[in-house]
Design an enzyme around this catalytic site. Structure first.
Site, PDB file in Angstrom:
ATOM      1  N   SER B  45       1.239   1.571  -0.072  1.00  8.85           N
ATOM      2  CA  SER B  45       0.552   2.584  -0.011  1.00  8.85           C
ATOM      3  C   SER B  45      -0.796   2.754  -1.052  1.00  8.85           C
ATOM      4  O   SER B  45      -0.328   2.272  -2.143  1.00  8.85           O
ATOM      5  CB  SER B  45       1.382   3.905  -0.083  1.00  8.85           C
ATOM      6  OG  SER B  45       0.669   5.001   0.471  1.00  8.85           O
ATOM      7  N   GLU B  46      -1.765   2.932  -0.746  1.00  7.95           N
ATOM      8  CA  GLU B  46      -2.996   2.740  -1.529  1.00  7.95           C
ATOM      9  C   GLU B  46      -3.363   3.932  -2.693  1.00  7.95           C
ATOM     10  O   GLU B  46      -4.019   3.263  -3.552  1.00  7.95           O
ATOM     11  CB  GLU B  46      -4.315   2.711  -0.702  1.00  7.95           C
ATOM     12  CG  GLU B  46      -4.854   3.907  -0.124  1.00  7.95           C
ATOM     13  CD  GLU B  46      -4.236   4.074   1.391  1.00  7.95           C
ATOM     14  OE1 GLU B  46      -3.348   3.385   1.670  1.00  7.95           O
ATOM     15  OE2 GLU B  46      -4.882   5.036   2.132  1.00  7.95           O
ATOM     16  N   ASN B  47      -2.330   4.630  -2.710  1.00  7.35           N
ATOM     17  CA  ASN B  47      -2.263   5.397  -3.953  1.00  7.35           C
ATOM     18  C   ASN B  47      -1.373   4.881  -5.126  1.00  7.35           C
ATOM     19  O   ASN B  47      -1.524   5.401  -6.228  1.00  7.35           O
ATOM     20  CB  ASN B  47      -1.844   6.926  -3.677  1.00  7.35           C
ATOM     21  CG  ASN B  47      -0.545   6.963  -3.127  1.00  7.35           C
ATOM     22  OD1 ASN B  47       0.006   6.156  -2.343  1.00  7.35           O
ATOM     23  ND2 ASN B  47       0.373   7.680  -3.678  1.00  7.35           N
TER      24      ASN B  47
END
Lengths: 233, 217
Positions: B45-47
């Site tokens: 997840s890009e966070n």
């Protein structure tokens, strides 16, 4: 050892003024510098530019500064979830610069690392690249994006020591490490501030050299935006 | 014709052993539920998390552990957390093997539009532009037509672009298609859907071979 400790948010934010540009860590409401934001609201400074991936929600995070009309311009990748933001943006009160998320992180990192600009493939051929220099490397097109320039960076870490060393927790890390040392003054607030020597140097995420002021934060709300769970059975 | 779950099930078959996968919000999120349990896959997840697990049990949610949709999540053994720059280094540097995301429009030249509708409130592109600009293996999950019944597979995108010439594969409620230099190559039909139905719902150039198999779900 060089001591970076200050007593509270009030001391840590000494020198912030109207019209300044700030970097603020966080993804959604996760890992945001709650104490620094509260102090900016209390100080009531105006016309500020905020570089932050998101703009908070109506009644929390950067939404608190929007409520008081303190923000002139937002530089973000995603700004949903905020009605007051939408109202100010559509009425023209608020200037908004939307930037791809990875580019936003890298523009902070460039400032931290002393690079004036970076080339990224993100946004090539879209309106984000309009008016920007582009260049081909190995057959692929890239867009030139400049490093940010900011007066203060406000970051939130899990643990820190008096020397300014920081350790982050979970996905509350996000943009916080990228912004340390990327502004003239970096202010770190932590959930747990310990004397120097108590954190293992092997486990430091950000060395204290990137932090000018550190303080023990208080009253963390750590609000959850989307509480998703599954049943126990 | 497939529903959103059906689209997710079909895409799950594209996820191979050893893949690092980034899932977008919406239909792509559902894909995780249908990946074969006998293969090893890690979701990014890009966070800032690799090795995402299911939602936490009630009472175990942690405000410091969320996905890019800001939902509380858990992590699996082997998981790691990292900052946003390193997260996009995984994406931009082509370390992530497969990106699955939604779209409003895809063009026959592989252009994609999924972030902005002129005249409507713009929420921002988030990580979408970084993802589509770099990933070599992008699958778009979407309905074949919009709510007004108009095709979302076009000759040219009409909405502001997210990226140019980047989409390779599309899975819709009607079909699986590959983007090739000549247009949309029809690979599979959804159960019970005719080539004619797909043709009618596709504005861009559709390339149809003699025998188009039905999807095997």
């Amino acid at each position: 050892m060089i001591l970076k400790r200050v007593n509270n948010a009030q001391e840590a934010l000494t020198g912030v003024k109207d019209g300044m540009t700030f970097m603020l860590g966080g993804f959604g409401l996760c890992g945001i510098p709650e104490n620094a934001i509260a102090e900016l609201v209390r100080l009531g400074i105006k016309n500020i530019t905020c570089i932050s991936n998101n703009a908070g929600v109506d009644d929390f995070g950067l939404g608190l500064l929007l409520q008081k009309h303190q923000i002139k311009k937002m530089i973000s990748s995603y700004v949903g979830e905020n009605d007051e933001f939408e109202r100010q943006m559509l009425s023209g009160e608020l200037d908004v610069e939307l930037t791809p998320q990875g580019t936003l992180a890298e523009k902070c990192k460039a400032a931290q690392a002393g690079f004036p600009a970076i080339y990224t493939p993100a946004g090539y051929g879209t309106e984000v690249a309009e008016g920007k220099e582009t260049r081909e490397f190995n057959g692929k097109m890239y867009v030139l994006e400049y490093a940010y320039q900011a007066e203060f960076a406000f970051v939130k870490a899990w643990k820190g020591d008096e020397a300014g060393n920081l350790i982050f927790k979970g996905t509350a890390r996000n943009f916080n490490p990228c912004m340390c040392g990327a502004a003239k003054i970096t202010v770190a607030e932590v959930e747990e501030l310990v004397p120097a020597g108590q954190l293992d140097p092997n486990e430091i995420h950000i060395p204290g050299i990137f932090v000018q002021r550190i303080f023990q934060g208080t009253h963390y709300e750590k609000r959850i935006e989307q509480r998703t769970v599954r049943p126990r059975n | 014709m497939l529903d959103k779950t059906g689209i997710a099930k079909r895409i799950a078959k594209e996820v191979k052993d050893g893949y690092y996968v980034n899932l977008g919000i919406g239909i792509p999120t559902l894909v995780a539920n249908f990946v074969r349990s006998d293969i090893n896959v890690e979701f990014q997840s890009e966070n800032g998390v690799l090795g995402m697990g299911p939602f936490p049990f009630e009472g175990d949610e942690d405000a410091d552990i969320i996905n890019a949709g800001k939902q509380t999540i858990t992590t699996l053994p082997g998981a790691s957390f990292f900052d946003s720059a390193l997260s996009f280094a995984m994406i931009r540097g082509k370390h992530v093997d497969l990106t699955i995301l939604g779209a409003m429009e895809v063009a026959e030249n592989g252009d994609i539009a999924n972030w902005k509708i002129p005249g409507k409130m713009v929420k921002g592109m988030g990580g979408a532009m970084d993802l589509v600009a770099s990933a070599e293996n992008i699958i778009v999950a979407m309905m074949h037509t919009n709510k007004a019944g108009e095709s979302k597979l076009l000759k040219r995108c009409t909405l502001p672009l997210t990226g140019v010439g980047c989409v390779k594969k599309i899975v819709t409620n009607l079909a699986v298609l590959e983007v090739v230099p000549e247009g949309f190559k029809l690979l599979e039909r959804a159960p019970g859907v005719s080539v004619e139905t797909i043709q009618k719902a596709t504005e861009g150039k559709l390339l149809v071979a003699d025998d188009i198999p039905e999807m095997n779900l």
